[in-house]
Write a protein that holds these residues in place. Structure first.
Motif, mmCIF file in Angstrom:
data_model
loop_
_atom_site.group_PDB
_atom_site.id
_atom_site.type_symbol
_atom_site.label_atom_id
_atom_site.label_comp_id
_atom_site.label_asym_id
_atom_site.label_seq_id
_atom_site.Cartn_x
_atom_site.Cartn_y
_atom_site.Cartn_z
ATOM 1 N N GLU A 54 0.841 -1.208 0.000
ATOM 2 C CA GLU A 54 0.000 0.000 0.000
ATOM 3 C C GLU A 54 0.869 1.250 0.000
ATOM 4 O O GLU A 54 0.604 2.213 -0.728
ATOM 5 N N ALA A 55 1.930 1.247 0.803
ATOM 6 C CA ALA A 55 2.831 2.401 0.861
ATOM 7 C C ALA A 55 3.547 2.604 -0.468
ATOM 8 O O ALA A 55 3.694 3.739 -0.943
ATOM 9 N N LEU A 56 3.998 1.506 -1.080
ATOM 10 C CA LEU A 56 4.674 1.626 -2.374
ATOM 11 C C LEU A 56 3.736 2.170 -3.443
ATOM 12 O O LEU A 56 4.136 3.016 -4.254
ATOM 13 N N ASN A 57 2.500 1.705 -3.444
ATOM 14 C CA ASN A 57 1.522 2.220 -4.407
ATOM 15 C C ASN A 57 1.232 3.693 -4.168
ATOM 16 O O ASN A 57 1.036 4.453 -5.108
ATOM 17 N N SER A 58 1.220 4.084 -2.895
ATOM 18 C CA SER A 58 0.992 5.483 -2.559
ATOM 19 C C SER A 58 2.128 6.359 -3.097
ATOM 20 O O SER A 58 1.891 7.426 -3.657
ATOM 21 N N SER A 61 1.959 6.758 -6.832
ATOM 22 C CA SER A 61 0.912 7.684 -7.274
ATOM 23 C C SER A 61 1.214 9.123 -6.862
ATOM 24 O O SER A 61 0.375 10.002 -7.038
ATOM 25 N N GLY A 62 2.397 9.357 -6.300
ATOM 26 C CA GLY A 62 2.806 10.717 -5.983
ATOM 27 C C GLY A 62 2.431 11.193 -4.594
ATOM 28 O O GLY A 62 2.633 12.349 -4.250
ATOM 29 N N LYS A 63 1.874 10.326 -3.788
ATOM 30 C CA LYS A 63 1.509 10.711 -2.421
ATOM 31 C C LYS A 63 2.686 10.409 -1.503
ATOM 32 O O LYS A 63 2.868 9.288 -1.044
ATOM 33 N N ALA A 64 3.484 11.414 -1.254
ATOM 34 C CA ALA A 64 4.663 11.241 -0.406
ATOM 35 C C ALA A 64 4.928 12.523 0.381
ATOM 36 O O ALA A 64 4.483 13.602 0.007
ATOM 37 N N VAL A 65 5.625 12.373 1.468
ATOM 38 C CA VAL A 65 6.021 13.509 2.298
ATOM 39 C C VAL A 65 7.541 13.546 2.276
ATOM 40 O O VAL A 65 8.198 12.507 2.448
ATOM 41 N N SER A 66 8.107 14.714 2.080
ATOM 42 C CA SER A 66 9.562 14.820 1.997
ATOM 43 C C SER A 66 10.199 14.586 3.366
ATOM 44 O O SER A 66 9.585 14.805 4.415
ATOM 45 N N ALA A 67 11.434 14.148 3.327
ATOM 46 C CA ALA A 67 12.185 13.923 4.565
ATOM 47 C C ALA A 67 12.315 15.218 5.350
ATOM 48 O O ALA A 67 12.268 15.216 6.586
ATOM 49 N N GLN A 68 12.445 16.326 4.655
ATOM 50 C CA GLN A 68 12.578 17.630 5.312
ATOM 51 C C GLN A 68 11.308 17.970 6.093
ATOM 52 O O GLN A 68 11.378 18.461 7.218
ATOM 53 N N GLU A 69 10.138 17.700 5.510
ATOM 54 C CA GLU A 69 8.871 17.973 6.201
ATOM 55 C C GLU A 69 8.740 17.095 7.451
ATOM 56 O O GLU A 69 8.300 17.567 8.499
ATOM 57 N N VAL A 70 9.117 15.830 7.320
ATOM 58 C CA VAL A 70 9.035 14.914 8.455
ATOM 59 C C VAL A 70 9.998 15.356 9.550
ATOM 60 O O VAL A 70 9.632 15.403 10.730
ATOM 61 N N GLY A 78 7.049 18.247 21.420
ATOM 62 C CA GLY A 78 7.327 18.635 22.801
ATOM 63 C C GLY A 78 7.550 20.117 22.991
ATOM 64 O O GLY A 78 7.705 20.582 24.109
ATOM 65 N N GLY A 79 7.579 20.861 21.926
ATOM 66 C CA GLY A 79 7.796 22.302 22.024
ATOM 67 C C GLY A 79 6.470 23.054 22.065
ATOM 68 O O GLY A 79 5.405 22.478 21.858
ATOM 69 N N PRO A 80 6.534 24.348 22.313
ATOM 70 C CA PRO A 80 5.310 25.138 22.395
ATOM 71 C C PRO A 80 4.597 25.275 21.049
ATOM 72 O O PRO A 80 3.400 25.511 20.987
ATOM 73 N N ASN A 81 5.328 25.143 19.958
ATOM 74 C CA ASN A 81 4.747 25.285 18.625
ATOM 75 C C ASN A 81 4.745 23.951 17.877
ATOM 76 O O ASN A 81 5.147 23.880 16.710
ATOM 77 N N GLU A 82 4.285 22.897 18.555
ATOM 78 C CA GLU A 82 4.286 21.568 17.947
ATOM 79 C C GLU A 82 3.405 21.570 16.702
ATOM 80 O O GLU A 82 2.270 22.022 16.720
ATOM 81 N N LYS A 83 3.971 21.053 15.618
ATOM 82 C CA LYS A 83 3.277 21.039 14.337
ATOM 83 C C LYS A 83 2.389 19.798 14.203
ATOM 84 O O LYS A 83 2.604 18.787 14.871
ATOM 85 N N THR A 84 1.431 19.898 13.324
ATOM 86 C CA THR A 84 0.596 18.730 13.004
ATOM 87 C C THR A 84 1.374 17.864 12.012
ATOM 88 O O THR A 84 2.246 18.370 11.289
ATOM 89 N N PRO A 85 1.063 16.570 11.969
ATOM 90 C CA PRO A 85 1.799 15.692 11.051
ATOM 91 C C PRO A 85 1.643 16.160 9.603
ATOM 92 O O PRO A 85 0.561 16.606 9.206
ATOM 93 N N PRO A 86 2.718 16.077 8.829
ATOM 94 C CA PRO A 86 2.613 16.491 7.428
ATOM 95 C C PRO A 86 1.723 15.529 6.635
ATOM 96 O O PRO A 86 1.633 14.352 6.960
ATOM 97 N N LYS A 87 1.060 16.061 5.637
ATOM 98 C CA LYS A 87 0.169 15.240 4.801
ATOM 99 C C LYS A 87 0.710 15.243 3.379
ATOM 100 O O LYS A 87 1.202 16.255 2.912
ATOM 101 N N PRO A 88 0.554 14.113 2.708
ATOM 102 C CA PRO A 88 1.020 14.046 1.299
ATOM 103 C C PRO A 88 0.125 14.843 0.382
ATOM 104 O O PRO A 88 -0.989 15.121 0.619
#
Length: 88
Positions: A54-58, A61-70, A78-88
């Motif tokens: 499933e991940a390989l097919n994703s 199809s171009g649905k990926a998150v860059s290493a930099q975003e992750v 744990g910080g005051p400005n904790e981000k939401t998980p990145p989305k493809p």
């Protein structure tokens, strides 16, 4: 409960008998436990393989998150400005 007979070679039979005595459990109990664990492990392998496909097919199809975003997201944990998980 059904009955199934199996042939054990000595490299399995002798350690099984020793373990049965050591744990004060029947050989039947140990064999059933081993089979249950094997089946559970096989089901887990099948699930992991399915998830991998499933991940390989994703990705194909171009649905990926860059290493930099992750990395940016993880660094915010744990910080005051904790981000939401990145989305493809």
């Amino acid at each position: 409960m059904s009955l199934t007979s199996i042939r054990l070679n000595n490299e399995v039979k002798i350690p099984l008998e020793n373990l049965s005595k050591k744990l004060d459990r029947s050989k039947n109990y140990l064999i059933n436990q081993a089979i249950r664990e094997f089946i559970a492990r096989q089901e887990m392998v099948e699930t992991l393989w399915s998830d991998t496909l499933e991940a390989l097919n994703s990705i194909k199809s171009g649905k990926a998150v860059s290493a930099q975003e992750v990395e940016s997201w993880l660094q915010s944990w744990g910080g005051p400005n904790e981000k939401t998980p990145p989305k493809p």
